[in-house]
Design a protein around this motif. Structure first.
Motif, mmCIF file in Angstrom:
data_model
loop_
_atom_site.group_PDB
_atom_site.id
_atom_site.type_symbol
_atom_site.label_atom_id
_atom_site.label_comp_id
_atom_site.label_asym_id
_atom_site.label_seq_id
_atom_site.Cartn_x
_atom_site.Cartn_y
_atom_site.Cartn_z
ATOM 1 N N ASP A 143 0.861 -14.798 -8.329
ATOM 2 C CA ASP A 143 -0.505 -14.664 -7.823
ATOM 3 C C ASP A 143 -0.554 -13.648 -6.686
ATOM 4 O O ASP A 143 -1.251 -13.842 -5.692
ATOM 5 N N ALA A 144 0.178 -12.619 -6.862
ATOM 6 C CA ALA A 144 0.228 -11.538 -5.887
ATOM 7 C C ALA A 144 0.923 -10.369 -6.571
ATOM 8 O O ALA A 144 1.548 -10.544 -7.613
ATOM 9 N N THR A 145 0.770 -9.220 -5.996
ATOM 10 C CA THR A 145 1.472 -8.075 -6.564
ATOM 11 C C THR A 145 1.781 -7.102 -5.443
ATOM 12 O O THR A 145 1.122 -7.112 -4.411
ATOM 13 N N ASP A 146 2.777 -6.298 -5.626
ATOM 14 C CA ASP A 146 3.106 -5.359 -4.556
ATOM 15 C C ASP A 146 2.427 -4.028 -4.824
ATOM 16 O O ASP A 146 2.132 -3.678 -5.965
ATOM 17 N N ALA A 147 2.227 -3.314 -3.767
ATOM 18 C CA ALA A 147 1.449 -2.085 -3.858
ATOM 19 C C ALA A 147 2.099 -1.067 -4.797
ATOM 20 O O ALA A 147 1.416 -0.408 -5.568
ATOM 21 N N ASP A 148 3.412 -0.957 -4.775
ATOM 22 C CA ASP A 148 4.026 0.104 -5.561
ATOM 23 C C ASP A 148 4.710 -0.373 -6.833
ATOM 24 O O ASP A 148 5.601 0.302 -7.351
ATOM 25 N N ASN A 149 4.265 -1.535 -7.303
ATOM 26 C CA ASN A 149 4.720 -1.974 -8.626
ATOM 27 C C ASN A 149 6.225 -1.994 -8.812
ATOM 28 O O ASN A 149 6.735 -1.574 -9.833
ATOM 29 N N GLN A 150 6.903 -2.458 -7.813
ATOM 30 C CA GLN A 150 8.358 -2.501 -7.902
ATOM 31 C C GLN A 150 8.861 -3.885 -8.304
ATOM 32 O O GLN A 150 9.963 -4.030 -8.784
ATOM 33 N N ILE A 151 8.021 -4.878 -8.088
ATOM 34 C CA ILE A 151 8.460 -6.259 -8.275
ATOM 35 C C ILE A 151 7.720 -6.900 -9.442
ATOM 36 O O ILE A 151 6.504 -6.744 -9.556
ATOM 37 N N PRO A 152 8.429 -7.588 -10.292
ATOM 38 C CA PRO A 152 7.741 -8.309 -11.375
ATOM 39 C C PRO A 152 6.751 -9.291 -10.777
ATOM 40 O O PRO A 152 7.037 -9.914 -9.759
ATOM 41 N N SER A 153 5.616 -9.404 -11.397
ATOM 42 C CA SER A 153 4.615 -10.302 -10.833
ATOM 43 C C SER A 153 3.798 -10.948 -11.928
ATOM 44 O O SER A 153 3.752 -10.475 -13.056
ATOM 45 N N ILE A 154 3.188 -12.045 -11.553
ATOM 46 C CA ILE A 154 2.264 -12.686 -12.472
ATOM 47 C C ILE A 154 1.001 -13.003 -11.690
ATOM 48 O O ILE A 154 1.067 -13.594 -10.625
ATOM 49 N N GLU A 155 -0.108 -12.550 -12.199
ATOM 50 C CA GLU A 155 -1.328 -12.633 -11.405
ATOM 51 C C GLU A 155 -2.555 -12.688 -12.303
ATOM 52 O O GLU A 155 -2.506 -12.293 -13.458
ATOM 53 N N PRO A 156 -3.655 -13.160 -11.753
ATOM 54 C CA PRO A 156 -4.869 -13.221 -12.565
ATOM 55 C C PRO A 156 -5.467 -11.844 -12.795
ATOM 56 O O PRO A 156 -5.289 -10.936 -11.998
ATOM 57 N N ASP A 157 -6.135 -11.724 -13.888
ATOM 58 C CA ASP A 157 -6.776 -10.476 -14.241
ATOM 59 C C ASP A 157 -8.258 -10.617 -13.936
ATOM 60 O O ASP A 157 -9.034 -11.093 -14.751
#
Lengths: 344, 344
Positions: A143-157
Motif C-alpha cells: 500500500d505504498a510505492t517508491d518514487a523511482d520504482n526500485q522496490i516491488p510494491s503492491i498498492e491500490p489502483d
DNA sequence: CTGAAAGCGCTAACAC
DNA sequence: GTGTTAGCGCTTTCAG
C-alpha cells in the motif's frame, strides 16, 4: 535429534540430512525411512532458533507499518501475509512505528532477531521511500510505492477503483452522477477524479463540472452538498470517502429520499468502496486486502528464497491475481472485489 | 563479543557478565567501564537467537487471536502490547486462527519459536477457555475471560460502560432516555442493560419499559425505532451498537431532528462508545484499547520474569490504570476514556 | 575478581 | 553413503 540418531543407529548428520530433505542420492532410502519413522515416534520438531544460528535464516519476516494496526483494512492485509507466511513455514513479526526514530529502532531490533526480509507499509500514503537501513534486505512495499520504482510494491489502483465505482453508478441507471471529492490535496484524489471522468466519457456521458463538489468537513461540507442537491438534483454520487458519503446520506434523509432506492451512492475510502445502488443492490466492494497481504508475502518469500512462488496453493478468491513473477521490481495494482451487504 | 573481549583485553565471559549487568561485585568498575566503552565503539548488539539457545528465553511473546486482525480496535490493543513489549525488550508474533485445528497448529509453531508466553484473545467473545496446549506457559487473556477465573484477563466492563454512557445522556439533560438494544442474546447485553437501568435509578429516573426497544436488523428494526419515536418521543438514546445507532440517525433525519442538537445519542459497540449530545458535545468515548494491550503485555512480562511490573513508565493516558499487581489471576476491567470528535 | 571450558541444537565441510 | 568434526554467539558453572 541426538535421540533420533541413537534410536535409528545413525549419526546426527544423517538425521539432519534426512530431515531437511537432502537425503536424495546421499542416504539410502530404507535408512532414510527409518530415520523419519523414529523422528515421528519421538515427536521431533526442529528448533528454528538453533537452526538459524547456523544458517543465518530465521524464517521470520518483519512487517513495518506506521498505522497499519489501527485500520480494519490493515488487519486483512496482515492476516493474508500471515497465512501465506504460515504456508511456507514463515512467521511474521509486526511492528508499528511513529516517526523516524522509533522506526529505526524497530528495524534495528528486527534485524537483531534476524528477520529474513521486510514488508514496508504506509497506509494510504502512497509515495514513500524505504529507509536506507533496509538497504540490503529483501523488501516489499505494501500500500505504498517508491518514487523511482526500485522496490516491488503492491498498492491500490486509484484510477481503476474510481472507474469501476463510477461504472457501477452508470449500470444502476444513474443519469446525473455527482463527484463529492475532497478539497484538500489528497494523493488519491487525482487518480480517482480521472477514473470518474474516464468512466463517464467511456459511457457517453458529458463531463459536467457543476456536478463536482469538492468539500472539506462538517457544516460547510454538509451545506455544499445540500446546495448541490437543490441545484443539480443528482441521482448518483461518487464519494471520495466515508465522511463525504455521510453528507449525502444526511441530505437524502432530510428530503425523504432513501439511498439505494431513490438515489445511489458509491463511496470510496482508502481501502474500500461501498455502494448502495438500485441494481446491483447494497453491496460493498473492497480492495482484496487479504490477498494483497498474501501476494506480498509470496513475493517477499520468493525474493528471499530466490525462486518463483508456487501460485497453485493460492487462496480461493474472486480477486484477480496479479502476475507475481514479473521481474523485480514488480508493481502490483489491485482491483476491487465484491464483499456482500453493506448493512449488517 | 569476541572482538570486544580482545579490544578490552579481557575474556569473553567477563564481557558477557558486564553486558548483562551482572558485573556488580564481580568485575572491577573501571574494567567494566572499559568493556562497555569498547562495546559501544564496536556497535555491539546482542544476538537474541544465540542467547536464547542457552537461556531458553527468547523475549518473544505470542499473540493468539481469532479475528483480532480484522477490527480496528484490535489494532489498538496489539499496538499497545507491542509498545509495552518493546519497552521491556520483547517482540510480539501475532497469529490469527480460524478454528481449533489451525489454532493448535499456530500454537505449536509459536512454541517451536520458543515464545516465552501467550496472549490469548477472543474479540468480543467474552467467555472462552484457553487451549490445554498452552497449559504450562504464562498466559494473559485479552478481551475474554475464562469461566473459572484461573487465568489473568483484561476485558471491558460492560456494566460500567453502559452506566457511564447513560449518565452522559443524563448530564446532557435528556429526560426520556431510550434503550435501543439487541433482541439476539448477546453476551454483552445483560451487563449493559443493567448498567443503563442502574444509571437511571441512581439519578432518580424511573425505569420505563416502554422506552426499551430490542431489535434485530434492517427494515423491521428501523420501523420499530420509528414507532418508538412516534409513541414516546425520546430525547436521549442508548444504542447497543453502531447498527442500532444508525436507525436512530435515520429516524431523526426524517423528522428534521439533528442528533447532537435536538436529540442525543450514546452508542456503544463492542469496543467503543460514541456520543452526540448537546453538552458535552460530539465526543467519542472508547475503551482504552491501546492501554489494554499495554497492560496485558506488562502483566504477561511480569509473569514471565516473576517480578512486579514497573508502572512508572506507563503511557500517558486518561484511562484509569487498573492495579496490575494484584494476585494472579487478576481480572482487569476497563472503563472508558474520552477520545475527541466523533466526526472527522 | 577473572578466565577457561563446556555446551544450547543444529548444519555443513570434509573425511572415511 | 555415512560419520566426524567444527563451529554459529552466547551463557554459565567452576577453577584459579
Amino acid at each position: 535429534m541426538k535421540e533420533i540418531a541413537e534410536a535409528a543407529g545413525v549419526s546426527i548428520s544423517t538425521v539432519s540430512l534426512v530431515l531437511n530433505g537432502r537425503d536424495e542420492g546421499r542416504v539410502k532410502a530404507p535408512l532414510a525411512a527409518l530415520v523419519r519413522e523414529k523422528a515421528d515416534e519421538l515427536g521431533y520438531t526442529v528448533n528454528p532458533l538453533a537452526r538459524s544460528l547456523r544458517t543465518c535464516r530465521t524464517r521470520i519476516l518483519g512487517f513495518i507499518s506506521e498505522e497499519v494496526a489501527t485500520t480494519p483494512y490493515a488487519g486483512g492485509i496482515i492476516l493474508g501475509a500471515q497465512d501465506a507466511a504460515s504456508t511456507y513455514g514463515y512467521m511474521i513479526i509486526t511492528v508499528s512505528t511513529d516517526g523516524r526514530a522509533s522506526e529505526e529502532n524497530e528495524i534495528a531490533t528486527l534485524k537483531r532477531y534476524g528477520v529474513d526480509g521486510f514488508f514496508y507499509s504506509k497506509m494510504s500514503n502512497r509515495i514513500a521511500s524505504v529507509p536506507a537501513s533496509l538497504g540490503d534486505y529483501p523488501v516489499v512495499m505494501v500500500d505504498a510505492t517508491d518514487a523511482d520504482n526500485q522496490i516491488p510494491s503492491i498498492e491500490p489502483d486509484e484510477f481503476q477503483i474510481a472507474y469501476d465505482a463510477t461504472k457501477r453508478l452508470i449500470q444502476a441507471d444513474c443519469k446525473r452522477i455527482a463527484y463529492i471529492g475532497c478539497s484538500e490535496n489528497m494523493i488519491a484524489q487525482d487518480g480517482r477524479f480521472a477514473g470518474y471522468q474516464a468512466a463517464l466519457q467511456d459511457s457517453g456521458f458529458a463531463y459536467d463540472p457543476s456536478l463536482v463538489c469538492n468539500v472539506l468537513n462538517n457544516g460547510p461540507a454538509l451545506r455544499a452538498v445540500d446546495k448541490l442537491f437543490d441545484e443539480r438534483n443528482p441521482d448518483g454520487f461518487f464519494c471520495f470517502n466515508d465522511a463525504r458519503a455521510w453528507y449525502v446520506y444526511e441530505c437524502a434523509a432530510r428530503r425523504g429520499l432513501t439511498v439505494g432506492k431513490d438515489v445511489s451512492i458509491v463511496g470510496v475510502d482508502n481501502h474500500r468502496v461501498f455502494a448502495e445502488t438500485l441494481e446491483p443492490q447494497l453491496t460493498t466492494v473492497e480492495l482484496p486486502h487479504y490477498e494483497m497481504g498474501y501476494w506480498a508475502a509470496c513475493k517477499l518469500i520468493s525474493m528471499i528464497e530466490r525462486k518463483p512462488v508456487d501460485s497453485s496453493s493460492w487462496p480461493n478468491t474472486t480477486a484477480p491475481m496479479p502476475p507475481l513473477d514479473s521481474p523485480i521490481p514488480a508493481k502490483i495494482h489491485c482491483a476491487l472485489i465484491e464483499k456482500g451487504s453493506v448493512r449488517s
